[in-house]
Scaffold this motif. Structure first.
Motif, PDB file in Angstrom:
ATOM      1  N   TYR A 217      47.410 -67.316 -80.373  1.00  0.00           N
ATOM      2  CA  TYR A 217      47.278 -66.273 -79.349  1.00  0.00           C
ATOM      3  C   TYR A 217      46.654 -65.039 -79.990  1.00  0.00           C
ATOM      4  O   TYR A 217      47.234 -64.426 -80.867  1.00  0.00           O
ATOM      5  CB  TYR A 217      48.663 -65.972 -78.776  1.00  0.00           C
ATOM      6  CG  TYR A 217      48.759 -64.806 -77.813  1.00  0.00           C
ATOM      7  CD1 TYR A 217      47.708 -64.436 -76.971  1.00  0.00           C
ATOM      8  CD2 TYR A 217      49.933 -64.077 -77.717  1.00  0.00           C
ATOM      9  CE1 TYR A 217      47.830 -63.372 -76.081  1.00  0.00           C
ATOM     10  CE2 TYR A 217      50.074 -63.016 -76.834  1.00  0.00           C
ATOM     11  CZ  TYR A 217      49.013 -62.676 -76.025  1.00  0.00           C
ATOM     12  OH  TYR A 217      49.137 -61.621 -75.153  1.00  0.00           O
ATOM     13  N   PHE A 218      45.436 -64.704 -79.562  1.00  0.00           N
ATOM     14  CA  PHE A 218      44.775 -63.465 -79.965  1.00  0.00           C
ATOM     15  C   PHE A 218      44.985 -62.473 -78.823  1.00  0.00           C
ATOM     16  O   PHE A 218      44.487 -62.683 -77.730  1.00  0.00           O
ATOM     17  CB  PHE A 218      43.266 -63.673 -80.169  1.00  0.00           C
ATOM     18  CG  PHE A 218      42.928 -64.628 -81.271  1.00  0.00           C
ATOM     19  CD1 PHE A 218      43.146 -64.289 -82.592  1.00  0.00           C
ATOM     20  CD2 PHE A 218      42.389 -65.874 -80.980  1.00  0.00           C
ATOM     21  CE1 PHE A 218      42.829 -65.165 -83.610  1.00  0.00           C
ATOM     22  CE2 PHE A 218      42.071 -66.758 -81.995  1.00  0.00           C
ATOM     23  CZ  PHE A 218      42.292 -66.401 -83.309  1.00  0.00           C
ATOM     24  N   TYR A 219      45.750 -61.432 -79.080  1.00  0.00           N
ATOM     25  CA  TYR A 219      46.016 -60.492 -77.999  1.00  0.00           C
ATOM     26  C   TYR A 219      45.148 -59.247 -78.131  1.00  0.00           C
ATOM     27  O   TYR A 219      44.751 -58.849 -79.213  1.00  0.00           O
ATOM     28  CB  TYR A 219      47.510 -60.118 -77.930  1.00  0.00           C
ATOM     29  CG  TYR A 219      47.986 -59.243 -79.060  1.00  0.00           C
ATOM     30  CD1 TYR A 219      47.956 -57.859 -78.957  1.00  0.00           C
ATOM     31  CD2 TYR A 219      48.471 -59.803 -80.235  1.00  0.00           C
ATOM     32  CE1 TYR A 219      48.395 -57.057 -79.996  1.00  0.00           C
ATOM     33  CE2 TYR A 219      48.909 -59.009 -81.273  1.00  0.00           C
ATOM     34  CZ  TYR A 219      48.873 -57.644 -81.152  1.00  0.00           C
ATOM     35  OH  TYR A 219      49.296 -56.856 -82.182  1.00  0.00           O
TER      36      TYR A 219
ATOM     37  N   VAL B 264      45.790 -69.629 -76.314  1.00  0.00           N
ATOM     38  CA  VAL B 264      46.167 -68.904 -75.111  1.00  0.00           C
ATOM     39  C   VAL B 264      45.029 -67.988 -74.696  1.00  0.00           C
ATOM     40  O   VAL B 264      44.505 -67.226 -75.501  1.00  0.00           O
ATOM     41  CB  VAL B 264      47.450 -68.061 -75.350  1.00  0.00           C
ATOM     42  CG1 VAL B 264      47.774 -67.209 -74.123  1.00  0.00           C
ATOM     43  CG2 VAL B 264      48.608 -68.951 -75.705  1.00  0.00           C
ATOM     44  N   LYS B 265      44.681 -68.066 -73.429  1.00  0.00           N
ATOM     45  CA  LYS B 265      43.717 -67.155 -72.841  1.00  0.00           C
ATOM     46  C   LYS B 265      44.533 -66.029 -72.226  1.00  0.00           C
ATOM     47  O   LYS B 265      45.310 -66.265 -71.292  1.00  0.00           O
ATOM     48  CB  LYS B 265      42.873 -67.848 -71.765  1.00  0.00           C
ATOM     49  CG  LYS B 265      42.084 -69.042 -72.274  1.00  0.00           C
ATOM     50  CD  LYS B 265      41.048 -68.665 -73.266  1.00  0.00           C
ATOM     51  CE  LYS B 265      39.851 -68.120 -72.579  1.00  0.00           C
ATOM     52  NZ  LYS B 265      38.746 -67.797 -73.459  1.00  0.00           N
ATOM     53  N   GLU B 266      44.395 -64.812 -72.747  1.00  0.00           N
ATOM     54  CA  GLU B 266      45.198 -63.694 -72.268  1.00  0.00           C
ATOM     55  C   GLU B 266      44.841 -63.356 -70.828  1.00  0.00           C
ATOM     56  O   GLU B 266      43.680 -63.317 -70.455  1.00  0.00           O
ATOM     57  CB  GLU B 266      44.993 -62.472 -73.168  1.00  0.00           C
ATOM     58  CG  GLU B 266      45.977 -61.362 -72.889  1.00  0.00           C
ATOM     59  CD  GLU B 266      45.954 -60.274 -73.945  1.00  0.00           C
ATOM     60  OE1 GLU B 266      44.960 -59.511 -73.956  1.00  0.00           O
ATOM     61  OE2 GLU B 266      46.898 -60.204 -74.733  1.00  0.00           O
ATOM     62  N   LYS B 267      45.892 -63.119 -70.042  1.00  0.00           N
ATOM     63  CA  LYS B 267      45.688 -62.711 -68.647  1.00  0.00           C
ATOM     64  C   LYS B 267      45.053 -61.338 -68.615  1.00  0.00           C
ATOM     65  O   LYS B 267      45.337 -60.504 -69.452  1.00  0.00           O
ATOM     66  CB  LYS B 267      47.039 -62.658 -67.914  1.00  0.00           C
ATOM     67  CG  LYS B 267      47.764 -63.958 -67.874  1.00  0.00           C
ATOM     68  CD  LYS B 267      49.148 -63.767 -67.294  1.00  0.00           C
ATOM     69  CE  LYS B 267      49.974 -65.019 -67.462  1.00  0.00           C
ATOM     70  NZ  LYS B 267      51.376 -64.807 -67.088  1.00  0.00           N
TER      71      LYS B 267
ATOM     72  N   CYS C 130      51.696 -68.393 -82.758  1.00  0.00           N
ATOM     73  CA  CYS C 130      51.201 -67.490 -83.799  1.00  0.00           C
ATOM     74  C   CYS C 130      50.307 -66.464 -83.110  1.00  0.00           C
ATOM     75  O   CYS C 130      49.263 -66.809 -82.561  1.00  0.00           O
ATOM     76  CB  CYS C 130      50.395 -68.262 -84.840  1.00  0.00           C
ATOM     77  SG  CYS C 130      51.341 -69.567 -85.657  1.00  0.00           S
ATOM     78  N   ALA C 131      50.759 -65.217 -83.125  1.00  0.00           N
ATOM     79  CA  ALA C 131      50.049 -64.158 -82.413  1.00  0.00           C
ATOM     80  C   ALA C 131      49.332 -63.244 -83.394  1.00  0.00           C
ATOM     81  O   ALA C 131      49.914 -62.810 -84.386  1.00  0.00           O
ATOM     82  CB  ALA C 131      51.029 -63.353 -81.561  1.00  0.00           C
TER      83      ALA C 131
ATOM     84  N   GLN D  51      48.408 -54.579 -75.425  1.00  0.00           N
ATOM     85  CA  GLN D  51      49.776 -54.448 -75.931  1.00  0.00           C
ATOM     86  C   GLN D  51      50.820 -54.715 -74.844  1.00  0.00           C
ATOM     87  O   GLN D  51      51.805 -55.408 -75.092  1.00  0.00           O
ATOM     88  CB  GLN D  51      49.978 -53.047 -76.522  1.00  0.00           C
ATOM     89  CG  GLN D  51      51.347 -52.791 -77.084  1.00  0.00           C
ATOM     90  CD  GLN D  51      51.610 -53.568 -78.364  1.00  0.00           C
ATOM     91  OE1 GLN D  51      50.702 -54.104 -78.982  1.00  0.00           O
ATOM     92  NE2 GLN D  51      52.850 -53.619 -78.761  1.00  0.00           N
ATOM     93  N   ASP D  52      50.622 -54.177 -73.652  1.00  0.00           N
ATOM     94  CA  ASP D  52      51.588 -54.391 -72.567  1.00  0.00           C
ATOM     95  C   ASP D  52      51.673 -55.867 -72.186  1.00  0.00           C
ATOM     96  O   ASP D  52      52.760 -56.406 -71.974  1.00  0.00           O
ATOM     97  CB  ASP D  52      51.221 -53.551 -71.339  1.00  0.00           C
ATOM     98  CG  ASP D  52      51.362 -52.054 -71.598  1.00  0.00           C
ATOM     99  OD1 ASP D  52      52.176 -51.674 -72.470  1.00  0.00           O
ATOM    100  OD2 ASP D  52      50.661 -51.276 -70.936  1.00  0.00           O
ATOM    101  N   GLN D  53      50.523 -56.517 -72.100  1.00  0.00           N
ATOM    102  CA  GLN D  53      50.503 -57.945 -71.777  1.00  0.00           C
ATOM    103  C   GLN D  53      51.165 -58.759 -72.887  1.00  0.00           C
ATOM    104  O   GLN D  53      51.865 -59.731 -72.625  1.00  0.00           O
ATOM    105  CB  GLN D  53      49.063 -58.424 -71.539  1.00  0.00           C
ATOM    106  CG  GLN D  53      48.984 -59.858 -71.065  1.00  0.00           C
ATOM    107  CD  GLN D  53      49.665 -60.066 -69.728  1.00  0.00           C
ATOM    108  OE1 GLN D  53      49.406 -59.345 -68.764  1.00  0.00           O
ATOM    109  NE2 GLN D  53      50.553 -61.039 -69.645  1.00  0.00           N
ATOM    110  N   TYR D  54      50.948 -58.328 -74.110  1.00  0.00           N
ATOM    111  CA  TYR D  54      51.581 -58.997 -75.252  1.00  0.00           C
ATOM    112  C   TYR D  54      53.106 -58.978 -75.113  1.00  0.00           C
ATOM    113  O   TYR D  54      53.767 -60.013 -75.238  1.00  0.00           O
ATOM    114  CB  TYR D  54      51.153 -58.320 -76.565  1.00  0.00           C
ATOM    115  CG  TYR D  54      51.847 -58.873 -77.771  1.00  0.00           C
ATOM    116  CD1 TYR D  54      51.378 -60.021 -78.395  1.00  0.00           C
ATOM    117  CD2 TYR D  54      52.990 -58.268 -78.286  1.00  0.00           C
ATOM    118  CE1 TYR D  54      52.028 -60.554 -79.490  1.00  0.00           C
ATOM    119  CE2 TYR D  54      53.651 -58.796 -79.386  1.00  0.00           C
ATOM    120  CZ  TYR D  54      53.156 -59.934 -79.983  1.00  0.00           C
ATOM    121  OH  TYR D  54      53.814 -60.470 -81.070  1.00  0.00           O
ATOM    122  N   ILE D  55      53.679 -57.815 -74.824  1.00  0.00           N
ATOM    123  CA  ILE D  55      55.134 -57.675 -74.665  1.00  0.00           C
ATOM    124  C   ILE D  55      55.626 -58.567 -73.529  1.00  0.00           C
ATOM    125  O   ILE D  55      56.648 -59.248 -73.655  1.00  0.00           O
ATOM    126  CB  ILE D  55      55.532 -56.199 -74.441  1.00  0.00           C
ATOM    127  CG1 ILE D  55      55.115 -55.318 -75.639  1.00  0.00           C
ATOM    128  CG2 ILE D  55      57.030 -56.069 -74.139  1.00  0.00           C
ATOM    129  CD1 ILE D  55      55.709 -55.701 -76.976  1.00  0.00           C
TER     130      ILE D  55
END
Length: 179
Positions: free
Chosen positions: A22-24, A175-178, A152-153, A27-31
């Motif tokens: 997961y490449f984020y 993971v494709k970040e929303k 693994c982020a 920050q808010d979406q990560y949490i």
């Protein structure tokens, strides 16, 4: 070179095993994603080991308090990511199984399912990408052998194109970040 076994996913909570990358960027979406990962594990009666920094841990815990009952949080263990990766003095993967006795009250013989989330950060050092890739390859073996779900982020701003390509080869899911 992109891995031939890599599957792109939009949601982590539907996964039950695998080595997830997961490449984020947000920050808010990560949490939110960490909290969803934990709550979906708790719904499956799984233990969660969260390897995270001291800045994000309080934010994740705060988010969790609005989502789950306090008694369920006994199955969640937070470990400082710096302590985890530098426990042996140099960046190195540790097995989450070293932490199981602390999580399940010292009785590691219990039939438990564990999932892990690791926020991988590093101090500036030369040749860190080689150490990280070696660590990720070792983690991939552990995850495959134990049939874990392990995320693994990485902060996408800290990952070079070459390093990203290396990471893609030792994970099952991306993971494709929303947005």
């Amino acid at each position: 070179m992109k891995s031939t076994h890599l599957i792109e996913v939009n949601e982590i909570q539907n996964l039950t095993k695998g080595h997830v990358l997961y490449f984020y960027e947000n920050q808010d979406q990560y949490i939110l994603n960490v909290a969803e990962f934990i709550t979906s594990g708790l719904e499956l009666n799984e233990y969660c080991i969260i390897i995270e920094n001291d800045r994000n841990t309080p934010l994740i815990k705060k988010r969790l308090t609005s989502l789950v009952n306090e008694s369920h949080l006994e199955k969640v263990m937070f470990i400082n990511n710096y302590d985890f990766y530098y426990a042996k003095g140099d960046f190195k993967v540790n097995s989450i199984f070293d932490y199981l006795p602390n999580l399940i009250g010292g009785n590691s013989k219990l039939d438990v399912v564990v999932r892990s989330w690791a926020h991988i950060e590093w101090r500036d050092e030369r040749e860190i990408s080689t150490k990280l890739l070696d660590s990720e390859n070792e983690a991939d073996k552990i995850v495959t052998e134990t049939k874990l779900l392990s995320v693994c982020a990485y902060d996408s701003n800290r990952v070079s194109k070459e390093f990203k390509e290396g990471l893609l080869t030792c994970h099952n899911f991306l993971v494709k970040e929303k947005v």
